[in-house]
Design a protein around this motif. Sequence first.
Motif, PDB file in Angstrom:
ATOM      1  N   ALA A  44       0.751  -1.229   0.052  1.00 29.32           N
ATOM      2  CA  ALA A  44      -0.040   0.034   0.109  1.00 29.32           C
ATOM      3  C   ALA A  44       0.972   1.319  -0.089  1.00 29.32           C
ATOM      4  CB  ALA A  44      -0.834   0.019   1.194  1.00 29.32           C
ATOM      5  N   THR A  45       1.975   1.288   0.560  1.00 28.60           N
ATOM      6  CA  THR A  45       2.913   2.367   0.785  1.00 28.60           C
ATOM      7  C   THR A  45       3.427   3.056  -0.765  1.00 28.60           C
ATOM      8  OG1 THR A  45       4.709   0.946   0.918  1.00 28.60           O
ATOM      9  CG2 THR A  45       3.787   2.024   2.970  1.00 28.60           C
ATOM     10  N   GLU A  46       3.261   1.894  -1.801  1.00 28.49           N
ATOM     11  CA  GLU A  46       3.783   2.432  -3.121  1.00 28.49           C
ATOM     12  C   GLU A  46       2.541   2.842  -3.889  1.00 28.49           C
ATOM     13  OE1 GLU A  46       6.728   2.639  -4.143  1.00 28.49           O
ATOM     14  OE2 GLU A  46       7.069   2.070  -1.830  1.00 28.49           O
ATOM     15  N   PHE A  47       1.403   3.194  -3.323  1.00 27.37           N
ATOM     16  CA  PHE A  47       0.181   3.607  -4.208  1.00 27.37           C
ATOM     17  C   PHE A  47      -0.154   5.209  -3.619  1.00 27.37           C
ATOM     18  CE2 PHE A  47      -1.221   0.244  -6.772  1.00 27.37           C
ATOM     19  CZ  PHE A  47      -0.384  -0.955  -6.125  1.00 27.37           C
ATOM     20  N   ALA A  48      -0.146   6.081  -4.635  1.00 23.54           N
ATOM     21  CA  ALA A  48      -0.142   7.549  -4.189  1.00 23.54           C
ATOM     22  C   ALA A  48      -1.657   7.902  -4.120  1.00 23.54           C
ATOM     23  CB  ALA A  48       0.511   8.235  -5.339  1.00 23.54           C
ATOM     24  N   TYR A  49      -2.497   7.607  -5.042  1.00 27.36           N
ATOM     25  CA  TYR A  49      -3.771   8.178  -5.321  1.00 27.36           C
ATOM     26  C   TYR A  49      -4.777   7.056  -4.912  1.00 27.36           C
ATOM     27  CZ  TYR A  49      -1.290  11.806  -7.525  1.00 27.36           C
ATOM     28  OH  TYR A  49      -0.480  12.814  -7.856  1.00 27.36           O
ATOM     29  N   TRP A  50      -5.945   7.684  -4.126  1.00 29.25           N
ATOM     30  CA  TRP A  50      -6.737   6.780  -3.459  1.00 29.25           C
ATOM     31  C   TRP A  50      -8.149   7.189  -3.770  1.00 29.25           C
ATOM     32  CZ3 TRP A  50      -5.531   2.077  -0.560  1.00 29.25           C
ATOM     33  CH2 TRP A  50      -3.896   1.960  -0.635  1.00 29.25           C
ATOM     34  N   GLY A  51      -9.148   6.192  -3.940  1.00 28.37           N
ATOM     35  CA  GLY A  51     -10.610   6.480  -3.771  1.00 28.37           C
ATOM     36  C   GLY A  51     -11.020   6.858  -2.467  1.00 28.37           C
ATOM     37  N   GLN A  52     -12.386   7.060  -2.593  1.00 31.25           N
ATOM     38  CA  GLN A  52     -13.016   7.249  -1.196  1.00 31.25           C
ATOM     39  C   GLN A  52     -13.511   6.284  -0.613  1.00 31.25           C
ATOM     40  OE1 GLN A  52     -14.538   7.394  -4.235  1.00 31.25           O
ATOM     41  NE2 GLN A  52     -16.588   6.350  -3.620  1.00 31.25           N
ATOM     42  N   GLY A  53     -13.568   5.178  -1.293  1.00 32.10           N
ATOM     43  CA  GLY A  53     -13.988   3.885  -0.447  1.00 32.10           C
ATOM     44  C   GLY A  53     -15.471   3.342  -0.824  1.00 32.10           C
ATOM     45  N   THR A  54     -15.819   2.035  -0.928  1.00 25.76           N
ATOM     46  CA  THR A  54     -17.071   1.624  -1.045  1.00 25.76           C
ATOM     47  C   THR A  54     -17.390   0.662   0.216  1.00 25.76           C
ATOM     48  OG1 THR A  54     -18.762   0.884  -2.374  1.00 25.76           O
ATOM     49  CG2 THR A  54     -16.610  -0.179  -2.673  1.00 25.76           C
ATOM     50  N   GLN A  55     -18.242   0.591   0.878  1.00 25.63           N
ATOM     51  CA  GLN A  55     -18.519  -0.253   1.895  1.00 25.63           C
ATOM     52  C   GLN A  55     -19.155  -1.549   1.571  1.00 25.63           C
ATOM     53  OE1 GLN A  55     -18.224   0.053   5.604  1.00 25.63           O
ATOM     54  NE2 GLN A  55     -18.431  -2.283   5.431  1.00 25.63           N
ATOM     55  N   VAL A  56     -18.484  -2.747   1.964  1.00 25.20           N
ATOM     56  CA  VAL A  56     -18.809  -4.120   1.630  1.00 25.20           C
ATOM     57  C   VAL A  56     -19.217  -4.650   3.155  1.00 25.20           C
ATOM     58  CG1 VAL A  56     -18.434  -6.461   0.803  1.00 25.20           C
ATOM     59  CG2 VAL A  56     -17.515  -4.467  -0.612  1.00 25.20           C
ATOM     60  N   THR A  57     -20.620  -5.220   3.144  1.00 24.78           N
ATOM     61  CA  THR A  57     -21.012  -5.896   4.410  1.00 24.78           C
ATOM     62  C   THR A  57     -21.354  -7.252   4.018  1.00 24.78           C
ATOM     63  OG1 THR A  57     -21.342  -3.703   5.444  1.00 24.78           O
ATOM     64  CG2 THR A  57     -22.478  -5.908   6.477  1.00 24.78           C
ATOM     65  N   VAL A  58     -20.796  -8.238   4.644  1.00 30.45           N
ATOM     66  CA  VAL A  58     -21.207  -9.590   4.480  1.00 30.45           C
ATOM     67  C   VAL A  58     -22.067  -9.771   5.688  1.00 30.45           C
ATOM     68  CG1 VAL A  58     -20.553 -11.689   3.720  1.00 30.45           C
ATOM     69  CG2 VAL A  58     -19.415  -9.978   2.965  1.00 30.45           C
ATOM     70  N   SER A  59     -23.273 -10.351   5.826  1.00 26.30           N
ATOM     71  CA  SER A  59     -23.924 -10.518   7.060  1.00 26.30           C
ATOM     72  C   SER A  59     -25.250 -11.317   6.637  1.00 26.30           C
ATOM     73  CB  SER A  59     -24.317  -9.358   7.822  1.00 26.30           C
ATOM     74  OG  SER A  59     -24.872  -9.623   9.084  1.00 26.30           O
ATOM     75  N   SER A  60     -25.612 -12.111   7.572  1.00 20.89           N
ATOM     76  CA  SER A  60     -27.186 -12.839   7.245  1.00 20.89           C
ATOM     77  C   SER A  60     -28.083 -12.193   8.114  1.00 20.89           C
ATOM     78  CB  SER A  60     -26.936 -14.266   7.779  1.00 20.89           C
ATOM     79  OG  SER A  60     -26.427 -14.521   8.979  1.00 20.89           O
TER      80      SER A  60
END
Length: 129
Positions: free
Chosen positions: A113-129
Motif C-alpha cells: 500500500a505504501t507504493e500507491f499514491a492516489y486513493w478513492g473514497q472507498g465503498t462499503q462491503v458488508t457480509v452478513s445474514s
Amino acid sequence: QPQLVESGGGLVEPGGSLRLSCAASGFTFGYYTIGWFRQAPGQEREVVSCINSRGGNTAYADSVKDRFTMSRDNAKSTVYLQMNGLKPEDTAVYYCARDRVQQRWFYGAVCPATEFAYWGQGTQVTVSS
C-alpha cells in the motif's frame, strides 16, 4: 489531478457475490498498476489484489485467492473486482489506488500500500445474514 471512484459495494449474505468497480480519470490509465485494498473497523488497511498496467499480471492476498478476480478495461479506464463466496470476514471498506510509478510490477509480492499514491473514497462491503 488523478481521481479514482469506487462503486458497487453493499450488503450481501455469506456465500453471495458482489462486483466492485473503480473508475479512473486525470491520468493515463493504461500506464499504471492498480490495486484494491480494504480496511475493516479497528484493523489496518490490507491489500486485496492488484493488476499490472496491461492486465496481464494479477496478484491476490491469500485470504481471497480463488474467490476474488480482478480485471481491467483500459478503454474505459476502469478496474473491477469480482467477489464470490463472500464471508463475514470480508466486511470492510474497499479502496482502489494507483501506483506511484508507471509501468511497474511487484514481482514476488502483492502490491504494498505504501507504493500507491492516489486513493478513492472507498465503498462499503458488508457480509452478513
